[in-house]
Design a protein around this motif. Structure first.
Motif, PDB file in Angstrom:
ATOM      1  N   HIS A 224       0.782  -1.227   0.073  1.00  0.00           N
ATOM      2  CA  HIS A 224      -0.006  -0.083   0.061  1.00  0.00           C
ATOM      3  C   HIS A 224       0.791   1.400  -0.047  1.00  0.00           C
ATOM      4  O   HIS A 224       0.488   2.385  -0.710  1.00  0.00           O
ATOM      5  N   CYS A 225       2.096   1.210   0.623  1.00  0.00           N
ATOM      6  CA  CYS A 225       3.052   2.547   0.666  1.00  0.00           C
ATOM      7  C   CYS A 225       3.689   2.398  -0.412  1.00  0.00           C
ATOM      8  O   CYS A 225       3.852   3.526  -1.166  1.00  0.00           O
ATOM      9  N   GLY A 226       4.408   1.378  -0.790  1.00  0.00           N
ATOM     10  CA  GLY A 226       5.073   1.482  -2.012  1.00  0.00           C
ATOM     11  C   GLY A 226       6.202   2.290  -1.987  1.00  0.00           C
ATOM     12  O   GLY A 226       7.174   2.150  -1.040  1.00  0.00           O
ATOM     13  N   ARG A 227       6.275   3.001  -3.102  1.00  0.00           N
ATOM     14  CA  ARG A 227       7.420   4.023  -2.864  1.00  0.00           C
ATOM     15  C   ARG A 227       6.988   5.415  -2.685  1.00  0.00           C
ATOM     16  O   ARG A 227       7.486   6.591  -3.030  1.00  0.00           O
ATOM     17  N   GLN A 228       5.620   5.583  -2.025  1.00  0.00           N
ATOM     18  CA  GLN A 228       5.394   6.802  -1.725  1.00  0.00           C
ATOM     19  C   GLN A 228       5.883   7.187  -0.543  1.00  0.00           C
ATOM     20  O   GLN A 228       6.575   6.540   0.105  1.00  0.00           O
ATOM     21  N   VAL A 279       2.978   4.988   7.992  1.00  0.00           N
ATOM     22  CA  VAL A 279       4.031   4.271   7.147  1.00  0.00           C
ATOM     23  C   VAL A 279       4.833   5.280   6.539  1.00  0.00           C
ATOM     24  O   VAL A 279       4.332   5.968   5.573  1.00  0.00           O
ATOM     25  N   THR A 280       6.192   5.384   6.822  1.00  0.00           N
ATOM     26  CA  THR A 280       6.926   6.175   5.980  1.00  0.00           C
ATOM     27  C   THR A 280       8.033   5.313   5.110  1.00  0.00           C
ATOM     28  O   THR A 280       8.687   4.401   5.831  1.00  0.00           O
ATOM     29  N   ALA A 281       8.262   5.515   3.952  1.00  0.00           N
ATOM     30  CA  ALA A 281       9.285   5.037   3.062  1.00  0.00           C
ATOM     31  C   ALA A 281      10.712   5.540   3.583  1.00  0.00           C
ATOM     32  O   ALA A 281      10.859   6.638   3.648  1.00  0.00           O
ATOM     33  N   ARG A 282      11.632   4.453   3.863  1.00  0.00           N
ATOM     34  CA  ARG A 282      12.896   5.061   4.295  1.00  0.00           C
ATOM     35  C   ARG A 282      13.683   5.591   2.988  1.00  0.00           C
ATOM     36  O   ARG A 282      14.376   6.550   3.102  1.00  0.00           O
ATOM     37  N   ASP A 283      13.458   4.867   1.851  1.00  0.00           N
ATOM     38  CA  ASP A 283      14.175   5.518   0.704  1.00  0.00           C
ATOM     39  C   ASP A 283      13.610   5.364  -0.499  1.00  0.00           C
ATOM     40  O   ASP A 283      12.947   4.622  -1.205  1.00  0.00           O
ATOM     41  N   ARG A 284      13.159   6.897  -0.723  1.00  0.00           N
ATOM     42  CA  ARG A 284      12.341   6.895  -2.047  1.00  0.00           C
ATOM     43  C   ARG A 284      13.204   6.985  -3.132  1.00  0.00           C
ATOM     44  O   ARG A 284      14.207   7.198  -3.336  1.00  0.00           O
ATOM     45  N   LEU A 285      12.502   6.001  -4.169  1.00  0.00           N
ATOM     46  CA  LEU A 285      13.245   5.963  -5.394  1.00  0.00           C
ATOM     47  C   LEU A 285      13.531   7.213  -6.189  1.00  0.00           C
ATOM     48  O   LEU A 285      14.690   7.309  -6.897  1.00  0.00           O
TER      49      LEU A 285
END
Length: 352
Positions: A224-228, A279-285
């Motif tokens: 659900h979070c993916g790369r957001q 939920v927070t992405a650690r490394d955005r692409l």
């Protein structure tokens, strides 16, 4: 770093003692790469979305039923109990091999012949006699657990019953009784999901997550979070999607523990006063200027040509982690540095 990667070989994301992750059991090679197909860990989106696998660590013989909007799923165990979230390693390995074959243009089938040792190494499991015994038990639970659902895969919706795997067979055993070659037949439902590419890449440290809820929360975050940058979900909804049967106060405490320990791959969690899990992405692409090297728009196509079978997005995320870990050095040519990293990665993959 210039024209080369300039990055030091680092231990896993963190040491097991420091991060709370399980140990890397096979450090001499890339345990997340299949010896035969060079496969990257892949998971099907249908079972990432819905709680198909039990989080229990003891035999779970409940009949489970979940409804979410129009989607319905009923899961019935065998006498061996429901398939567990750790049993899912078998499916992830099979899905990863199928996707590697599809990406390489090889013919595929729902019937796979696999080496048991490859599966154990690729999923970071023990290769002891006990490890082979647990693998056999996983096959039994996967084939014995029956699913009735109307969840579509590959654009096809059908209400039917099936096993998570239709069949399995040990083709040969070693002298000590350990399985060597196994034939696994995936259900049509699962096979459709893979050939339609309804799959997502998993971080290699997924297999080092010890607790069932950690694995399930990571799956949900990845789906659900993916790369957001960020994704939010209510605690009660997360409990339902995870399949947890714990009381709300216990589930809240477990989520707070996961957030405090902070060793989920790719994502960090926080729980606010309104019981909203963030939920927070650690490394955005794709990073904003000043937060990391910027790459050309066609860099993924160039990376795919250099490393067939690898997910270029995953390679970029790995490269950015290594770049940060090496002290964020200034790069004269970020594109050249990234492609050098890709070449080195592909060269380290075991040869067929």
């Amino acid at each position: 770093m210039g024209q080369s990667t300039g990055l030091r070989a680092l231990p896993a994301t963190a040491t097991a003692a420091a991060s709370g992750l399980g140990p890397i059991r096979h450090p001499t090679g890339d345990f997340f790469i299949c010896d035969v197909l060079g496969a990257i860990p892949k998971d099907d989106m249908a079972t990432m979305e819905h709680p198909v696998f039990t989080l229990a660590t003891r035999p779970d013989r409940r009949v489970l039923r979940y409804e979410h909007g129009p989607a319905m799923i009923e899961i019935t165990p065998s006498v061996k109990g429901l398939a567990t979230i750790h049993d899912k390693d078998v499916l992830i390995f099979c899905i990863s091999q199928l996707m590697a074959a599809i990406n390489a243009g090889r013919p595929t089938s729902p019937v796979l012949q696999i080496k048991a040792h490859d599966l154990l190494v690729a999923t970071n499991r023990e290769t002891s006699g006990d490890g082979y015994r647990r693998l056999r038990e996983a096959f039994e639970r996967l084939s014995g657990t029956r699913i009735v659902t109307n969840i579509e895969t590959g654009g096809v919706e059908s209400t039917r019953g099936f096993g998570l795997i239709d069949a399995w067979e040990i083709l040969r055993k070693a002298r000590g009784g350990r399985m060597i070659h196994v034939t696994v037949t995936l259900s049509d439902w699962m096979y459709r999901s893979v050939v339609s590419k309804s799959v997502l890449t998993l971080h290699r440290d997924y297999f080092r997550l010890r607790r069932p809820l950690e694995r399930r929360v990571y799956e949900i975050a990845r789906k659900h979070c993916g790369r957001q940058a960020e994704w939010r979900i209510g605690l009660e909804t997360l409990a339902k999607k995870s399949g947890s049967t714990s009381p709300r106060r216990v589930f809240r405490r477990m989520i707070r523990d996961i957030a405090a320990e902070d060793h989920l791959p790719d994502y960090a969690l926080t729980l606010d006063a309104a019981d909203i899990v963030v939920v927070t992405a650690r490394d955005r692409l794709v990073e904003a200027p000043g937060r990391g090297p910027l790459l050309d728009a066609d860099i993924h196509a160039r990376a795919r040509a250099l490393a067939p079978g690898y997910d270029p997005h995953w390679l970029e995320a790995e490269w950015r982690r290594w770049w940060r870990a090496s002290g964020r050095p200034a790069l004269r040519s970020p594109d050249a540095a990234f492609l050098a990293f890709v070449r080195a990665r592909a060269a380290r993959a075991p040869k067929p």
